[in-house]
Scaffold this motif. Structure first.
Motif, PDB file in Angstrom:
ATOM      1  N   ALA A 177       0.842  -1.204   0.000  1.00 38.27           N
ATOM      2  CA  ALA A 177       0.000   0.000   0.000  1.00 38.27           C
ATOM      3  C   ALA A 177       0.874   1.250   0.000  1.00 38.27           C
ATOM      4  CB  ALA A 177      -0.931  -0.004   1.210  1.00 38.27           C
ATOM      5  N   THR A 178       1.569   1.472  -1.101  1.00 37.41           N
ATOM      6  CA  THR A 178       2.358   2.693  -1.254  1.00 37.41           C
ATOM      7  C   THR A 178       1.416   3.874  -1.496  1.00 37.41           C
ATOM      8  OG1 THR A 178       2.517   2.412  -3.641  1.00 37.41           O
ATOM      9  CG2 THR A 178       4.238   1.366  -2.302  1.00 37.41           C
ATOM     10  N   PRO A 179       1.892   5.100  -1.359  1.00 35.95           N
ATOM     11  CA  PRO A 179       1.045   6.252  -1.681  1.00 35.95           C
ATOM     12  C   PRO A 179       0.511   6.213  -3.109  1.00 35.95           C
ATOM     13  CG  PRO A 179       2.940   6.975  -0.419  1.00 35.95           C
ATOM     14  CD  PRO A 179       3.171   5.518  -0.728  1.00 35.95           C
ATOM     15  N   ALA A 180       1.329   5.767  -4.053  1.00 35.74           N
ATOM     16  CA  ALA A 180       0.879   5.689  -5.445  1.00 35.74           C
ATOM     17  C   ALA A 180      -0.223   4.637  -5.596  1.00 35.74           C
ATOM     18  CB  ALA A 180       2.057   5.350  -6.355  1.00 35.74           C
ATOM     19  N   GLU A 181      -0.079   3.514  -4.888  1.00 38.45           N
ATOM     20  CA  GLU A 181      -1.105   2.473  -4.959  1.00 38.45           C
ATOM     21  C   GLU A 181      -2.388   2.919  -4.268  1.00 38.45           C
ATOM     22  OE1 GLU A 181      -2.397  -1.490  -6.133  1.00 38.45           O
ATOM     23  OE2 GLU A 181      -1.000   0.048  -6.837  1.00 38.45           O
ATOM     24  N   GLN A 182      -2.226   3.683  -3.186  1.00 39.35           N
ATOM     25  CA  GLN A 182      -3.399   4.236  -2.503  1.00 39.35           C
ATOM     26  C   GLN A 182      -4.185   5.143  -3.449  1.00 39.35           C
ATOM     27  OE1 GLN A 182      -4.658   3.613   0.450  1.00 39.35           O
ATOM     28  NE2 GLN A 182      -6.236   5.200   0.508  1.00 39.35           N
ATOM     29  N   GLU A 183      -3.479   5.980  -4.167  1.00 32.19           N
ATOM     30  CA  GLU A 183      -4.123   6.868  -5.130  1.00 32.19           C
ATOM     31  C   GLU A 183      -4.814   6.066  -6.232  1.00 32.19           C
ATOM     32  OE1 GLU A 183      -5.402  10.304  -7.058  1.00 32.19           O
ATOM     33  OE2 GLU A 183      -4.499  10.125  -5.070  1.00 32.19           O
ATOM     34  N   MET A 184      -4.119   5.042  -6.732  1.00 32.06           N
ATOM     35  CA  MET A 184      -4.665   4.230  -7.806  1.00 32.06           C
ATOM     36  C   MET A 184      -5.909   3.467  -7.353  1.00 32.06           C
ATOM     37  SD  MET A 184      -4.665   3.013 -10.904  1.00 32.06           S
ATOM     38  CE  MET A 184      -3.103   3.635 -11.566  1.00 32.06           C
ATOM     39  N   GLN A 185      -5.811   2.771  -6.230  1.00 36.90           N
ATOM     40  CA  GLN A 185      -6.908   1.915  -5.785  1.00 36.90           C
ATOM     41  C   GLN A 185      -8.086   2.719  -5.244  1.00 36.90           C
ATOM     42  OE1 GLN A 185      -7.151  -1.407  -6.055  1.00 36.90           O
ATOM     43  NE2 GLN A 185      -5.107  -1.719  -6.898  1.00 36.90           N
ATOM     44  N   LEU A 228       2.071  -6.521   2.135  1.00 34.80           N
ATOM     45  CA  LEU A 228       3.460  -6.240   2.479  1.00 34.80           C
ATOM     46  C   LEU A 228       3.587  -4.799   2.948  1.00 34.80           C
ATOM     47  CD1 LEU A 228       5.327  -7.770  -0.601  1.00 34.80           C
ATOM     48  CD2 LEU A 228       5.497  -8.595   1.743  1.00 34.80           C
ATOM     49  N   THR A 229       4.627  -4.519   3.707  1.00 36.25           N
ATOM     50  CA  THR A 229       4.892  -3.139   4.102  1.00 36.25           C
ATOM     51  C   THR A 229       6.081  -2.594   3.318  1.00 36.25           C
ATOM     52  OG1 THR A 229       6.488  -3.666   5.860  1.00 36.25           O
ATOM     53  CG2 THR A 229       4.117  -3.693   6.444  1.00 36.25           C
ATOM     54  N   MET A 230       6.135  -1.285   3.191  1.00 31.15           N
ATOM     55  CA  MET A 230       7.264  -0.655   2.508  1.00 31.15           C
ATOM     56  C   MET A 230       8.556  -0.936   3.268  1.00 31.15           C
ATOM     57  SD  MET A 230       5.724   2.975   1.116  1.00 31.15           S
ATOM     58  CE  MET A 230       5.026   3.493   2.711  1.00 31.15           C
ATOM     59  N   ASP A 231       8.476  -1.027   4.594  1.00 31.88           N
ATOM     60  CA  ASP A 231       9.663  -1.294   5.396  1.00 31.88           C
ATOM     61  C   ASP A 231      10.246  -2.672   5.077  1.00 31.88           C
ATOM     62  OD1 ASP A 231      11.317  -0.316   7.806  1.00 31.88           O
ATOM     63  OD2 ASP A 231      10.746  -2.351   8.402  1.00 31.88           O
TER      64      ASP A 231
END
Length: 264
Positions: free
Chosen positions: A192-200, A224-227
């Motif tokens: 759930a990256t910021p770009a994926e949040q925007e897309m979804q 998964l997490t970004m970390d």
């Protein structure tokens, strides 16, 4: 866990948000000697660079749009000018625009391939040139996607870009074995990256809580997490990963070739 990167400089594309920013932050915490983050957002990039910079451990921001054919050379020349050298490169920037066989256009193809495949190629070209000029070892990590194996129908062109970069990862790793330049890739699962949040949430209209709904159907009950992706990235850049090169790691909640859940 903090992976040590003492004495190493690195360039991170897509470093002004999401995974690229997370990688830069962990690299800074791991003692990196210098970091260049490249991205389009000057305000955010400058703020992150100022926040992470330490005496003797600079973090610099380089504004660039990787869709511009000239951008990779500019980014790497500026990074060398400001950091002195390039020891590591992370190609984290990518576009995830949807385009299927039936809906994809020439513009979709050119836009996605320019950022996701062409730009990483020429960024690697410049990084390898600097490493070879100095006769120094180096490490490159390409952020790929599990979609490179196939991908959903609406990710046809995106998946093709990641497939292309997967092949380049192994090709360049093989070409520069004797130069002690290691090149590895991470086939990243759903994050759930910021770009994926925007897309979804907005582009695809699934709402702000899409990630919680999606996670419920996953084997481990979460994305998964970004970390987690960033930690693996730093491991592959670090001396701890030893001789690993030409490796494509599936960081996902499934095993390639296994039957779907519920099928005996």
């Amino acid at each position: 866990m903090i992976v040590a990167l003492e004495g190493k400089t690195l360039v991170v594309t897509g470093g002004t948000q999401g995974l690229g920013e997370t990688i830069a932050r962990l690299a800074s915490a791991g003692g990196s000697e210098g970091i260049a983050i490249a991205g389009r957002n000057a305000e955010r990039g400058g703020r992150i660079a100022d926040e992470l910079s330490r005496p003797g451990r600079p973090v610099v921001f380089i504004q660039a749009d990787l869709a511009d054919p000239a951008a990779p050379a500019v980014v790497m020349a500026e990074a060398i000018k400001r950091l002195g050298r390039i020891d590591c490169l992370v190609n984290a920037a990518a576009l995830t625009d949807r385009a299927s066989l039936e809906t994809g256009t020439i513009d979709d193809w050119d836009r996605l391939f320019s950022v996701n495949a062409r730009a990483p190629f020429f960024l690697m070209q410049a990084a390898v040139a600097d490493m070879k000029t100095r006769r120094a070892a180096g490490a490159i990590v390409n952020i790929l996607s599990v979609n490179a194996h196939c991908g959903a129908p609406d990710l046809a062109i995106y998946s093709a870009t990641k497939g292309a970069l997967s092949t380049l990862t192994r090709n360049i790793a093989n070409a520069h074995l004797s130069d002690r330049i290691r090149v590895n890739g991470i086939n990243m699962g759903w994050v759930a990256t910021p770009a994926e949040q925007e897309m979804q949430a907005r582009t695809l209209g699934k709402g702000e809580h899409w990630a919680k709904i999606a996670a419920a159907d996953l084997p481990l009950g979460r994305l998964l997490t970004m970390d987690e992706v960033a930690q693996l990235t730093l491991f592959l850049l670090s001396d701890a990963s030893g001789l690993m090169t030409g490796t494509l790691i599936d960081l996902e909640q499934s095993v390639l070739g296994a039957p779907p859940r519920g099928i005996a």
